[in-house]
Design a protein around this motif. Structure first.
Motif, PDB file in Angstrom:
ATOM      1  N   GLU A   1       0.800  -1.209   0.000  1.00 15.45           N
ATOM      2  CA  GLU A   1       0.000   0.000   0.000  1.00 15.45           C
ATOM      3  C   GLU A   1       0.837   1.264   0.000  1.00 15.45           C
ATOM      4  N   ILE A   2       2.124   1.165  -0.107  1.00 13.23           N
ATOM      5  CA  ILE A   2       2.964   2.358  -0.147  1.00 13.23           C
ATOM      6  C   ILE A   2       3.683   2.424  -1.483  1.00 13.23           C
ATOM      7  N   SER A   3       4.126   3.618  -1.840  1.00 11.24           N
ATOM      8  CA  SER A   3       4.840   3.801  -3.102  1.00 11.24           C
ATOM      9  C   SER A   3       6.240   4.357  -2.881  1.00 11.24           C
ATOM     10  N   GLU A   4       6.553   4.677  -1.625  1.00 13.57           N
ATOM     11  CA  GLU A   4       7.865   5.257  -1.357  1.00 13.57           C
ATOM     12  C   GLU A   4       8.278   5.040   0.098  1.00 13.57           C
ATOM     13  N   PHE A   5       9.589   5.139   0.311  1.00 11.60           N
ATOM     14  CA  PHE A   5      10.170   5.090   1.650  1.00 11.60           C
ATOM     15  C   PHE A   5      10.825   6.441   1.930  1.00 11.60           C
TER      16      PHE A   5
ATOM     17  N   VAL B   1      12.944  11.153   0.145  1.00  9.06           N
ATOM     18  CA  VAL B   1      12.125  10.133  -0.499  1.00  9.06           C
ATOM     19  C   VAL B   1      12.961   9.237  -1.408  1.00  9.06           C
ATOM     20  N   ILE B   2      12.655   7.941  -1.354  1.00  8.18           N
ATOM     21  CA  ILE B   2      13.127   6.990  -2.365  1.00  8.18           C
ATOM     22  C   ILE B   2      11.921   6.133  -2.733  1.00  8.18           C
ATOM     23  N   THR B   3      11.687   5.945  -4.010  1.00 12.24           N
ATOM     24  CA  THR B   3      10.514   5.190  -4.442  1.00 12.24           C
ATOM     25  C   THR B   3      10.628   3.732  -4.008  1.00 12.24           C
ATOM     26  N   TYR B   4       9.484   3.064  -3.961  1.00  9.73           N
ATOM     27  CA  TYR B   4       9.456   1.646  -3.596  1.00  9.73           C
ATOM     28  C   TYR B   4      10.336   0.830  -4.549  1.00  9.73           C
ATOM     29  N   GLU B   5      10.185   1.097  -5.860  1.00 12.29           N
ATOM     30  CA  GLU B   5      10.995   0.380  -6.848  1.00 12.29           C
ATOM     31  C   GLU B   5      12.474   0.722  -6.699  1.00 12.29           C
ATOM     32  N   GLY B   6      12.756   2.008  -6.425  1.00 13.40           N
ATOM     33  CA  GLY B   6      14.145   2.421  -6.232  1.00 13.40           C
ATOM     34  C   GLY B   6      14.766   1.780  -5.018  1.00 13.40           C
ATOM     35  N   CYS B   7      13.974   1.607  -3.967  1.00 11.26           N
ATOM     36  CA  CYS B   7      14.469   0.972  -2.745  1.00 11.26           C
ATOM     37  C   CYS B   7      14.817  -0.496  -3.000  1.00 11.26           C
ATOM     38  N   ILE B   8      13.945  -1.207  -3.698  1.00 17.07           N
ATOM     39  CA  ILE B   8      14.195  -2.617  -4.005  1.00 17.07           C
ATOM     40  C   ILE B   8      15.432  -2.747  -4.905  1.00 17.07           C
ATOM     41  N   THR B   9      15.549  -1.851  -5.887  1.00 18.69           N
ATOM     42  CA  THR B   9      16.705  -1.880  -6.783  1.00 18.69           C
ATOM     43  C   THR B   9      17.998  -1.606  -6.027  1.00 18.69           C
TER      44      THR B   9
ATOM     45  N   CYS C   1       2.075  -1.200   5.310  1.00 16.87           N
ATOM     46  CA  CYS C   1       0.745  -0.608   5.453  1.00 16.87           C
ATOM     47  C   CYS C   1       0.758   0.837   5.916  1.00 16.87           C
ATOM     48  N   ARG C   2       1.919   1.428   6.079  1.00 17.19           N
ATOM     49  CA  ARG C   2       1.959   2.786   6.581  1.00 17.19           C
ATOM     50  C   ARG C   2       3.144   3.517   5.976  1.00 17.19           C
ATOM     51  N   GLU C   3       3.224   4.795   6.263  1.00 13.59           N
ATOM     52  CA  GLU C   3       4.383   5.592   5.821  1.00 13.59           C
ATOM     53  C   GLU C   3       5.634   5.035   6.482  1.00 13.59           C
ATOM     54  N   VAL C   4       6.612   4.661   5.676  1.00 15.72           N
ATOM     55  CA  VAL C   4       7.774   3.947   6.182  1.00 15.72           C
ATOM     56  C   VAL C   4       9.010   4.846   6.166  1.00 15.72           C
ATOM     57  N   GLY C   5       9.561   5.077   7.351  1.00 17.85           N
ATOM     58  CA  GLY C   5      10.791   5.855   7.476  1.00 17.85           C
ATOM     59  C   GLY C   5      11.928   4.977   7.954  1.00 17.85           C
ATOM     60  N   LEU C   6      13.059   5.018   7.257  1.00 17.13           N
ATOM     61  CA  LEU C   6      14.242   4.226   7.612  1.00 17.13           C
ATOM     62  C   LEU C   6      15.281   5.128   8.258  1.00 17.13           C
ATOM     63  N   SER C   7      15.740   4.760   9.429  1.00 19.08           N
ATOM     64  CA  SER C   7      16.786   5.532  10.107  1.00 19.08           C
ATOM     65  C   SER C   7      18.140   5.187   9.509  1.00 19.08           C
TER      66      SER C   7
ATOM     67  N   CYS D   1      18.569   1.901   1.649  1.00 19.17           N
ATOM     68  CA  CYS D   1      17.595   0.858   1.969  1.00 19.17           C
ATOM     69  C   CYS D   1      18.317  -0.397   2.451  1.00 19.17           C
ATOM     70  N   GLU D   2      18.566  -0.453   3.726  1.00 17.02           N
ATOM     71  CA  GLU D   2      19.214  -1.616   4.336  1.00 17.02           C
ATOM     72  C   GLU D   2      18.162  -2.692   4.532  1.00 17.02           C
ATOM     73  N   ILE D   3      18.411  -3.889   4.017  1.00 17.67           N
ATOM     74  CA  ILE D   3      17.372  -4.909   3.918  1.00 17.67           C
ATOM     75  C   ILE D   3      16.795  -5.296   5.276  1.00 17.67           C
ATOM     76  N   ASN D   4      17.624  -5.367   6.296  1.00 20.95           N
ATOM     77  CA  ASN D   4      17.129  -5.771   7.612  1.00 20.95           C
ATOM     78  C   ASN D   4      16.100  -4.770   8.142  1.00 20.95           C
TER      79      ASN D   4
END
Length: 310
Positions: A8-12, A91-99, A169-175, A179-182
């Motif tokens: 349900e999200i498009s970006e991190f 912001v980083i897009t969902y696709e950009g984060c996976i890449t 399911c929510r706005e996701v912020g990474l400290s 995009c660190e996988i863990n």
């Protein structure tokens, strides 16, 4: 678990090291400087190895590959962080984060495998010198590098695809500054037990096996060096692998520090800071470690830049 297209999200949001505006120019300048030093330093090392026929040996072939991987490794994370600071966006897009996650896992795996291959090369050179030219033929060396690429690519592909099956399911912020996988997996609102199992299994199998191979190689190398009668012979034998040993120590010690800090509660910021050591600092220092302790590379660099290297 439902497929990732239900996400349900498009970006991190990459929160980085500090949200204080006054610190952003300092962070930008520091990381830009380290990134440029990393790229130009490793490019010089690759150019030195490729342009000097005396350096067309297995040891320097592996070193040139390591330098190339280090450039790619740093380029996976730092440019995006610099862009976010410059544009004042997190912001980083969902696709950009996976890449980004895929390439990060690919190149850190390659670093891991190449360091093990280089330890094997030094083991054969010091412990079995008479068989070195037979055991380390160019075709065998190329095959070792190719196998490293394949194993690392398969591991990163598997783990990245498994993240696609998670739901957020929510706005996701990474400290973190990438995009660190863990951290990404822990923020999922769907079941992530299988992802955790695969991550720990891959780290134990691939990382543990490479580290075990390195430790075994150096135990045999040290034993062989101790058997050399002359002090000059001992120094010459040890000098051929001292640079690699220093790089191995910095890579695995900082990597272990990140692993331990991520296991501790409320340590995301500490993990981000520690990650800088093996994602930025170690690749930046590698060319200096190898060139400053190696006469052959110093000679090749002097021929390229036209001035003596320290």
């Amino acid at each position: 678990m439902e497929p990732g297209n239900d996400t349900e999200i498009s970006e991190f949001y990459l929160l980085g090291f500090s949200e204080k505006p006054e610190l952003q120019p300092l962070i930008f300048g520091l990381f830009l400087s380290m990134y440029l030093i990393t790229v130009f330093g490793n490019l010089l090392l690759i150019l030195a190895v490729s342009s000097d026929s005396h350096l067309h040996t297995p040891m320097y072939f592996f070193l040139a590959n390591l330098s190339f991987v280090d450039i790619c490794f740093t380029s996976t994370t730092v440019p995006k962080m610099l862009w976010n600071i410059q544009t004042q966006s997190k912001v980083i897009t969902y696709e950009g984060c996976i890449t980004q996650m895929y390439f990060f896992l690919l190149f850190i795996g390659l670093d891991n495998f190449l360091l093990a291959v280089m330890a094997c090369d030094r083991f054969v050179a010091i412990c079995h010198p008479l068989h070195y030219t037979v055991m380390m033929k160019p075709t065998y060396c190329t095959l070792l590098v190719l196998m490293s690429w394949i194993m690392s690519a398969l591991n990163s592909l598997l783990q990245s695809l498994m993240v696609l099956w998670l739901s957020f399911c929510r706005e996701v912020g990474l400290s973190h500054f990438f995009c660190e996988i863990n951290q990404v997996v822990q923020l999922a609102c769907s079941e992530n037990f299988l992802n955790d199992m695969v991550m720990h299994f891959a780290a134990g199998l691939l990382g543990g096996a490479s580290l075990a191979g390195i430790l075994y190689s150096y135990s045999k190398i040290i034993s062989s060096i101790c058997g050399i009668s002359s002090a000059q012979g001992k120094y010459k034998a040890f000098s051929t692998c001292s640079s690699h040993l220093l790089v191995v120590s910095s890579f695995y010690c900082t990597g272990l520090g990140v692993y331990l800090s991520s296991a501790a509660p409320q340590s995301s910021h500490a993990s981000a800071v520690t990650s800088v050591m093996y994602t930025v600092v170690t690749p930046m220092l590698n060319p200096f470690i190898y060139s400053l302790r190696n006469r052959d590379i110093k000679r090749a660099l002097k021929r390229i830049v036209g001035v003596p290297v320290m």
